[in-house]
Design a protein around this motif. Structure first.
Motif, PDB file in Angstrom:
ATOM      1  N   HIS A  77      22.821  23.754  -1.436  1.00 25.62           N
ATOM      2  CA  HIS A  77      23.141  24.430  -2.706  1.00 25.62           C
ATOM      3  C   HIS A  77      24.618  24.305  -3.042  1.00 25.62           C
ATOM      4  CE1 HIS A  77      19.203  26.294  -2.881  1.00 25.62           C
ATOM      5  NE2 HIS A  77      19.348  26.650  -1.625  1.00 25.62           N
ATOM      6  N   LEU A  78      24.905  24.596  -4.317  1.00 29.35           N
ATOM      7  CA  LEU A  78      26.299  24.614  -4.779  1.00 29.35           C
ATOM      8  C   LEU A  78      27.136  25.564  -3.924  1.00 29.35           C
ATOM      9  CD1 LEU A  78      28.307  23.712  -6.988  1.00 29.35           C
ATOM     10  CD2 LEU A  78      27.543  25.664  -8.359  1.00 29.35           C
ATOM     11  N   ILE A  79      26.541  26.699  -3.559  1.00 29.13           N
ATOM     12  CA  ILE A  79      27.288  27.683  -2.765  1.00 29.13           C
ATOM     13  C   ILE A  79      27.743  27.070  -1.433  1.00 29.13           C
ATOM     14  CG2 ILE A  79      25.234  28.764  -1.709  1.00 29.13           C
ATOM     15  CD1 ILE A  79      26.726  31.433  -1.794  1.00 29.13           C
ATOM     16  N   ASN A  80      26.921  26.202  -0.824  1.00 29.32           N
ATOM     17  CA  ASN A  80      27.307  25.578   0.448  1.00 29.32           C
ATOM     18  C   ASN A  80      28.518  24.675   0.278  1.00 29.32           C
ATOM     19  OD1 ASN A  80      23.965  25.511   0.549  1.00 29.32           O
ATOM     20  ND2 ASN A  80      25.011  26.471   2.262  1.00 29.32           N
ATOM     21  N   ARG A  81      28.485  23.908  -0.798  1.00 30.75           N
ATOM     22  CA  ARG A  81      29.611  22.998  -1.032  1.00 30.75           C
ATOM     23  C   ARG A  81      30.872  23.806  -1.348  1.00 30.75           C
ATOM     24  NH1 ARG A  81      25.118  20.552  -3.114  1.00 30.75           N
ATOM     25  NH2 ARG A  81      25.442  21.069  -5.293  1.00 30.75           N
ATOM     26  N   ALA A  82      30.686  24.893  -2.117  1.00 29.25           N
ATOM     27  CA  ALA A  82      31.835  25.738  -2.450  1.00 29.25           C
ATOM     28  C   ALA A  82      32.431  26.365  -1.180  1.00 29.25           C
ATOM     29  CB  ALA A  82      31.412  26.832  -3.429  1.00 29.25           C
ATOM     30  N   MET A  83      31.553  26.807  -0.255  1.00 30.08           N
ATOM     31  CA  MET A  83      32.028  27.430   0.990  1.00 30.08           C
ATOM     32  C   MET A  83      32.844  26.429   1.811  1.00 30.08           C
ATOM     33  SD  MET A  83      28.570  29.621   1.703  1.00 30.08           S
ATOM     34  CE  MET A  83      28.628  29.677   3.470  1.00 30.08           C
ATOM     35  N   ASN A  84      32.353  25.202   1.921  1.00 33.22           N
ATOM     36  CA  ASN A  84      33.092  24.179   2.673  1.00 33.22           C
ATOM     37  C   ASN A  84      34.429  23.878   2.017  1.00 33.22           C
ATOM     38  OD1 ASN A  84      31.525  23.650   4.891  1.00 33.22           O
ATOM     39  ND2 ASN A  84      30.600  21.794   4.072  1.00 33.22           N
ATOM     40  N   THR A  85      34.421  23.786   0.677  1.00 32.05           N
ATOM     41  CA  THR A  85      35.664  23.484  -0.037  1.00 32.05           C
ATOM     42  C   THR A  85      36.704  24.567   0.220  1.00 32.05           C
ATOM     43  OG1 THR A  85      34.342  22.415  -1.730  1.00 32.05           O
ATOM     44  CG2 THR A  85      36.605  22.903  -2.311  1.00 32.05           C
ATOM     45  N   VAL A  86      36.258  25.819   0.173  1.00 30.37           N
ATOM     46  CA  VAL A  86      37.170  26.944   0.438  1.00 30.37           C
ATOM     47  C   VAL A  86      37.742  26.822   1.851  1.00 30.37           C
ATOM     48  CG1 VAL A  86      37.200  29.440   0.886  1.00 30.37           C
ATOM     49  CG2 VAL A  86      36.145  28.575  -1.192  1.00 30.37           C
ATOM     50  N   ALA A  87      36.859  26.544   2.815  1.00 25.92           N
ATOM     51  CA  ALA A  87      37.305  26.501   4.217  1.00 25.92           C
ATOM     52  C   ALA A  87      38.292  25.355   4.446  1.00 25.92           C
ATOM     53  CB  ALA A  87      36.101  26.373   5.147  1.00 25.92           C
ATOM     54  N   ILE A  88      37.961  24.180   3.921  1.00 25.22           N
ATOM     55  CA  ILE A  88      38.828  23.017   4.157  1.00 25.22           C
ATOM     56  C   ILE A  88      40.170  23.206   3.435  1.00 25.22           C
ATOM     57  CG2 ILE A  88      39.084  20.524   3.742  1.00 25.22           C
ATOM     58  CD1 ILE A  88      35.949  20.396   4.161  1.00 25.22           C
ATOM     59  N   GLY A  89      40.104  23.714   2.194  1.00 23.53           N
ATOM     60  CA  GLY A  89      41.332  23.944   1.425  1.00 23.53           C
ATOM     61  C   GLY A  89      42.252  24.942   2.103  1.00 23.53           C
ATOM     62  N   SER A  90      41.670  25.993   2.712  1.00 23.67           N
ATOM     63  CA  SER A  90      42.484  27.056   3.309  1.00 23.67           C
ATOM     64  C   SER A  90      43.223  26.593   4.551  1.00 23.67           C
ATOM     65  CB  SER A  90      41.600  28.248   3.685  1.00 23.67           C
ATOM     66  OG  SER A  90      40.948  28.723   2.538  1.00 23.67           O
ATOM     67  N   MET A  91      42.736  25.528   5.184  1.00 25.57           N
ATOM     68  CA  MET A  91      43.399  25.049   6.399  1.00 25.57           C
ATOM     69  C   MET A  91      44.837  24.646   6.088  1.00 25.57           C
ATOM     70  SD  MET A  91      40.099  22.983   7.841  1.00 25.57           S
ATOM     71  CE  MET A  91      40.896  21.958   9.031  1.00 25.57           C
ATOM     72  N   GLN A  92      45.058  24.159   4.872  1.00 27.75           N
ATOM     73  CA  GLN A  92      46.405  23.714   4.495  1.00 27.75           C
ATOM     74  C   GLN A  92      47.374  24.884   4.312  1.00 27.75           C
ATOM     75  OE1 GLN A  92      47.546  20.748   4.741  1.00 27.75           O
ATOM     76  NE2 GLN A  92      45.525  19.966   5.265  1.00 27.75           N
ATOM     77  N   ASP A  93      46.834  26.084   4.060  1.00 24.54           N
ATOM     78  CA  ASP A  93      47.699  27.255   3.846  1.00 24.54           C
ATOM     79  C   ASP A  93      48.151  27.882   5.157  1.00 24.54           C
ATOM     80  OD1 ASP A  93      47.045  26.884   1.225  1.00 24.54           O
ATOM     81  OD2 ASP A  93      45.501  28.457   1.183  1.00 24.54           O
ATOM     82  N   ALA A  94      47.629  27.384   6.272  1.00 24.59           N
ATOM     83  CA  ALA A  94      47.852  28.081   7.546  1.00 24.59           C
ATOM     84  C   ALA A  94      49.031  27.495   8.316  1.00 24.59           C
ATOM     85  CB  ALA A  94      46.591  27.991   8.395  1.00 24.59           C
ATOM     86  N   ASP A  95      49.743  28.354   9.038  1.00 26.17           N
ATOM     87  CA  ASP A  95      50.782  27.884   9.956  1.00 26.17           C
ATOM     88  C   ASP A  95      50.146  27.273  11.191  1.00 26.17           C
ATOM     89  OD1 ASP A  95      53.310  28.896   8.666  1.00 26.17           O
ATOM     90  OD2 ASP A  95      52.115  30.720   8.696  1.00 26.17           O
TER      91      ASP A  95
END
Ligand code: GTP
Ligand code: MG
Length: 303
Positions: A77-95
């Motif tokens: 589902h779209l929600i699955n792709r959205a969840m992965n996008t959020v997770a992968i994108g957030s890795m860049q915000d982390a120290d």
């Protein structure tokens, strides 16, 4: 020296992204470190849907954890792709990335995690969780050696998030990667999410625990009313489901299941608020919301 904390030679603070496939125990660790139940956990994969901050303030350090949806390769589902996008994108915000694996199971989703972690180029502390479930502890050392090769890090901490074993070592290993600097959040703050959001998550957790197959994934929870009347809080929550048949299941015969969801959720909410709660649950069919961008936005999942 931080002027607000003269007792500390230096203060450190920064963001730690909790990365791993679904069900390895990321949210369980977050609750254990924060010392309060602020995020939903369950034995079902893909319990976490949102990026949620959990703030751990120590005397001279503040760790801001980013709890994330588990990375997964099957995305119907779209929600699955959205969840992965959020997770992968957030890795860049982390120290630093706190990458969690399960000591009892390696799956293709872990390979996907490994690939994403490598591509991110972020520093890694590897958390080897669920060691309480290992049949043979002698496997621990060879397992750590193999993970060291795979992830290219010497920072590996075995732990049990469920039992609270070795949490101190987890915090110490992560702190070494945080930059020096003032605290990012007030020291009494534990999350960036509203009380309403956490309450909705606690209700959703009970649905994840008490229903099966596709039913939990077909649900989302929205708080319609939150009214604090001093010693009693009135809450109305709406449960979305994708199909009429799911509505029947959630309500249960003679309303038994929805009653049980309500009783268990109310206990957690009362613990959170420290007050008596009157909780009323409603169920409404919202067809195919998992593939509807507007619905996803309404519950706060952005791609
Ligand atoms: N035996 C054991 N079980 C654990 C441990 N940590 C977590 N669990 C269990 O593993 C299951 C998944 O835990 P969660 O914290 O929801 O996992 P998650 O990684 O946040 O999963 P998603 O939100 O789906 O990505 C739950 O049933 C937990 O009780 C542990 O150290 N030992
Ligand atoms: Mg989770």
């Amino acid at each position: 020296m931080d002027e607000a904390r003269p007792e500390c030679d230096t203060t450190r603070s920064g963001f730690v992204a909790l990365v791993g496939r679904p069900n390895v125990g990321k949210s369980t660790l977050l609750n254990a470190l924060v010392g309060q139940k602020i995020v939903a956990t369950s034995s079902r994969p893909q319990t976490t849907r949102h990026r949620i901050l959990g703030i751990v303030t120590r005397r001279c350090e503040q760790l801001v954890f980013i709890d994330l949806p588990g990375l997964h390769t099957r995305q119907p589902h779209l929600i699955n792709r959205a969840m992965n996008t959020v997770a992968i994108g957030s890795m860049q915000d982390a120290d630093v990335l706190a990458v969690m694996v399960d000591a009892t199971r390696w799956t293709p989703d872990d390979d996907f995690v490994l690939q994403q972690v490598r591509e991110s180029g972020r520093p890694v502390v590897l958390l080897l969780n669920k060691v309480d479930r290992m049949k043979d502890r002698r496997q621990l050392l060879p397992m750590i050696a193999e993970l060291r090769e795979r992830f290219g890090t010497d920072d590996i901490v075995p732990l049990s998030a469920l039992r609270g074993d070795n949490l101190q070592a987890v915090a110490e290993a992560l702190i070494r990667h945080l930059p020096e600097g003032s605290f990012l959040f007030p020291e009494d703050e534990v999350t960036d999410k509203s009380l309403k959001f956490i309450i909705a998550e606690l209700i959703r957790e009970k649905i994840f625990v008490l229903t099966n197959r596709e039913v939990p994934y077909s649900t989302a929870v929205h708080i319609e009313r939150y009214e604090d009347r001093g010693d009693l809080v009135h809450i109305d929550a709406l449960i979305w489901v994708e199909r009429k048949s799911h509505k029947k299941i959630i309500i249960g015969s003679g309303g038994r299941l929805i009653k049980e969801i309500g009783i268990r959720a109310r206990q957690d909410i009362e613990n959170l608020l420290g007050k008596k709660v009157h909780l009323q649950l409603w169920v409404k069919v919202r067809k195919d919301w998992q593939d509807d961008l507007r619905s996803l936005r309404e519950i706060g999942i952005e791609q």
